[in-house]
Design an enzyme around this catalytic site. Structure first.
Site, PDB file in Angstrom:
ATOM      1  CG  ASP A 461      -4.448  39.268  -5.140  1.00  0.00           C
ATOM      2  OD1 ASP A 461      -3.850  38.171  -5.172  1.00  0.00           O
ATOM      3  OD2 ASP A 461      -3.892  40.332  -4.832  1.00  0.00           O
ATOM      4  CG  ASP A 531       2.564  40.272  -4.849  1.00  0.00           C
ATOM      5  OD1 ASP A 531       1.879  40.564  -5.850  1.00  0.00           O
ATOM      6  OD2 ASP A 531       2.058  39.889  -3.775  1.00  0.00           O
TER       7      ASP A 531
END
Length: 715
Positions: A461, A531
């Site tokens: 990430d 997301d």
């Protein structure tokens, strides 16, 4: 396709790019040269038909009579910025050379591709520029990049170094590009070109949620199946620019490359600079044809390594199930349910390291949190493995928390400018990956974890963009190099890790889709698409992403309702159908499902295993767009390469009263072949399914989906 370059008084002129010319004959008369007005200067006094302001060029410069935006700009030691590149020589190479320090598409043999290198020289400065063009036997694509070599005696500075530039002879095009924001990435934008420039760019240090390093030109009547399309995709993960400029003569210049904003690169004598690669695709079969070319090229000749052609595992991720609040027993409970449902991989997300109870600490401290995992990370991984599941892990290695042991030991290891505020985002700073010692620390820290724990999947990430871009390692003359050096350092580190741990499937992520670009796919063959896991929002996100990126690169999960991003309530069936249109997984607490929901999850997992190869490696045909009309319907289908099998997904967002009878016309099938449609219990010829379609039954319910399995009938 054909791509034609002609030398005009030493200038490489762009003559043609488009549908293949089978009988080429004499090409010298394609370029029409006429004397223009006096406001277009003539660099060759004896030939008034040559003006760089009107000549279509392969790699234009500024300052020597072309007033359109240039592909490059150099600053010489005396401060002047005038250069003029002229043809010196050329060579043709079988296959495709690698780009030093940069990701790029590749050829596995010399028979797959040929590379032309055009060598240009600026006689005054002695700088040599090599234009590289690779064409492929199996793809309507050309890969372009540029290498600058300072063969002179004085240092020079690159102010602008784009990867490709193409001059089109008219302006009758629309531009198509992908824009958005966090949780709504890669929405399709389409608009007509007008005099002046259409510019998309990132100045955030990454390719970004807001814009994607891709632009296409298409004729106004182009749709999914018909019309000419010219695609430009940059294999790069940092600041970029793509620009389409319509000039006074109604011609169009398109260029793409590193964003010249806040960029400057010092080249000492003997040094070179390599630009990223631009992959340009031509299609005369509409947007669908362009997309399928990008998909197969990127899936098979950009992605690489052990996992390139392997089935991607069905996973469950604990992030939306637990966030930071978990212990080993809770994780084992979720994994136990996953094993019973047929799921193949458990991924432990954020919160396993340092003293990480929220997002305000511990990034950089890559050792297990013994409070949450008193028996260690390896013990938890073994418990998951004993259930028959693989074990995966979340990391965010490019970041450092001010509240961390790493930051307290090395406060100068982050991007920063002395005397200036260090702006935090999500309570974190960015490590300075332009520095070798920083990269080495991260490599050693992660290697220790990967060697000691049976990790087969890593979610990588990156949760903020760059501010205060500066490095304590470099002097003042190189501070404008730092953003690009960061990306080069990132590529070096990822390449080193992938080579050291080839069994690990790496998935890239940047707050979801903030760095969904071809550069990352070279190292990590899949990306967390967004997301936002809401199935309705995902229709637009996944549809737009599919313009360039293969389905095998798109992570897609079923999450809980009400959805954590938008609060929407959608059925488990619809959430499953949307997520199965990518790399399938779950991101919820499986222990909280009802027996009926668990049975449906078991069916979804079983069904996906049956069609996984088809979805991940088949050809995508987009049938209905969520960007057209009211956006109430979306449909796409996946067809096997031999056209013997297909799976179709249809989605409708809102119910409507007294709705009309509808049919869904299919694509990509063999018109001569008879196909059985499972849900209809009947067989039809391919031409009927294409021209008449499937009948869609009225349903008085919001957020519905249908899935059809189609197989060729064996005679």
């Amino acid at each position: 396709m054909s791509y034609i370059i002609q030398l005009v008084q030493g200038y490489p002129a762009h003559i043609y790019w488009g549908k293949r010319l089978n009988r080429q004959g004499n090409l010298s008369d394609i370029l029409v040269r006429v004397e223009r007005c006096s406001f277009s200067p003539n660099p060759v006094p004896e030939d008034k038909t040559i003006s760089l302001d009107t000549l279509p060029q392969e790699y234009p410069q500024y300052g020597t009579s072309d007033f359109r935006h240039p592909a490059y700009q150099l600053q010489l030691e005396d401060g002047t910025r005038i250069t003029e590149l002229l043809y010196q020589t050329h060579r043709i190479i079988e296959g495709k050379p690698e780009l030093e320090g940069l990701p790029a598409v590749y050829a596995e043999s010399g028979q797959e591709a040929q590379t032309l290198e055009l060598e240009l020289v600026d006689a005054h400065s002695g700088v040599t520029v090599i234009l590289s063009y690779t064409v492929f036997e199996a793809f309507n694509a050309v890969a372009r990049s540029v290498r600058f070599v300072n063969t002179g005696k004085q240092p020079v500075s690159l102010l602008r170094a784009l990867s490709a530039s193409v001059d089109f002879p008219d302006d009758q095009y629309e531009s198509l590009y992908l824009s958005g924001a966090w949780a709504k990435e890669r929405h399709i934008q389409r608009r007509a070109l007008r005099p002046g420039s259409t510019v998309i760019e990132s100045r955030r240090g990454s390719s970004s949620h807001q814009q994607n390093p891709f632009m296409a030109l298409l004729r106004p009547d182009t749709n999914e199946e018909r019309g000419e399309v010219y695609g430009f995709s940059l294999v790069y993960s940092g600041n970029f620019v793509a620009e389409a400029e319509v000039d006074q003569f109604a011609t169009t210049r398109v260029s793409i490359g590193i964003n010249p904003f806040d960029f400057k690169w010092l080249l000492s004598p003997g040094e070179s600079f390599q630009t990223p690669e631009a992959v340009m695709v031509y299609s005369d079969e509409g947007l669908g044809g362009m997309s399928r070319t990008y998909h197969k090229l990127y899936r098979t000749r950009l992605c690489r390594g052990f996992h390139r052609d392997k089935d991607r595992p069905i996973l469950v991720n604990n992030w939306e199930a637990t966030y930071f609040d978990f212990n080993a027993d809770k994780i084992e409970d979720i994994a136990t349910e996953a094993a019973q449902l047929g799921i193949e991989l458990f991924v432990l997300d954020d919160g396993w390291f340092g003293k990480r109870d929220s997002d305000n600490s511990s990034l950089g401290d890559w050792y297990e949190d013994s409070r949450k995992l008193p028996n260690g990370l390896n013990d938890l991984a073994q418990r998951v493995n004993n259930l028959g599941l693989q074990f995966g892990l979340w990391v965010e290695p490019e970041m450092v928390s001010p509240d961390s042991d790493l930051y307290r030991s090395h406060p100068d290891w982050c991007l920063h400018v002395p005397g200036r505020r260090r702006t935090t985002a999500r309570d974190q700073l960015i490590l300075d990956y332009s520095r070798a010692e920083v990269r080495e620390y991260i490599f050693e820290s992660l290697s220790q974890v990967f060697h000691s724990v049976p990790v087969t999947y890593v979610k990588w990430d990156m949760n903020r963009n760059m501010t205060e871009i500066g490095s304590a390692f470099y002097g003042p003359e190189r501070q404008m190099e730092v953003a690009h050096r960061y990306i080069l350092g990132l590529y070096e580190l990822m390449g080193k890790l992938v080579d050291a741990f080839p069994h690990i499937l790496f998935e890239s992520c940047s707050g979801g889709g903030g760095r969904f670009d071809p550069g990352m796919l070279f190292y990590m063959p899949q990306t967390w698409t967004s997301d936002d896991t809401d199935s309705v929002e995902r229709l637009k996100i996944q549809y737009g992403t599919s313009m360039v990126y293969p389905i095998s690169s798109m992570g897609a999960h079923v999450s809980a309702v009400p959805n954590h991003q938008v609060g929407r309530m959608t059925s488990l069936a619809t959430r499953g159908d949307v997520a199965m249109s990518g790399n399938f997984g779950y991101e919820l607490d499986l222990t909280q499902l009802t027996p009926e929901e668990k049975e449906l999850v078991k069916q979804q997992v079983s069904s996906y295993k049956e069609v996984r190869q088809l979805i991940q490696n088949g050809e995508l045909y987009r049938l209905k767009s969520p960007y057209e009309g009211t956006g109430n319907e979306t449909a796409w289908m996946f067809v096997s390469e031999d056209q013997t099998e297909a799976v179709v997904y249809y989605f409708r967002v809102l119910a409507e009263p007294n709705e009309p009878l509808r049919r869904l016309k299919l694509s990509g099938l063999n018109p001569e072949v008879e196909y059985h449609v499972d849900k209809l219990g009947a067989s039809f010829n391919g031409d009927r399914l294409t021209h008449i379609g499937l009948p869609l039954k009225p349903v008085q319910e919001d957020f519905v989906s249908e899935c059809y399995r189609i197989k060729a009938v064996k005679n």
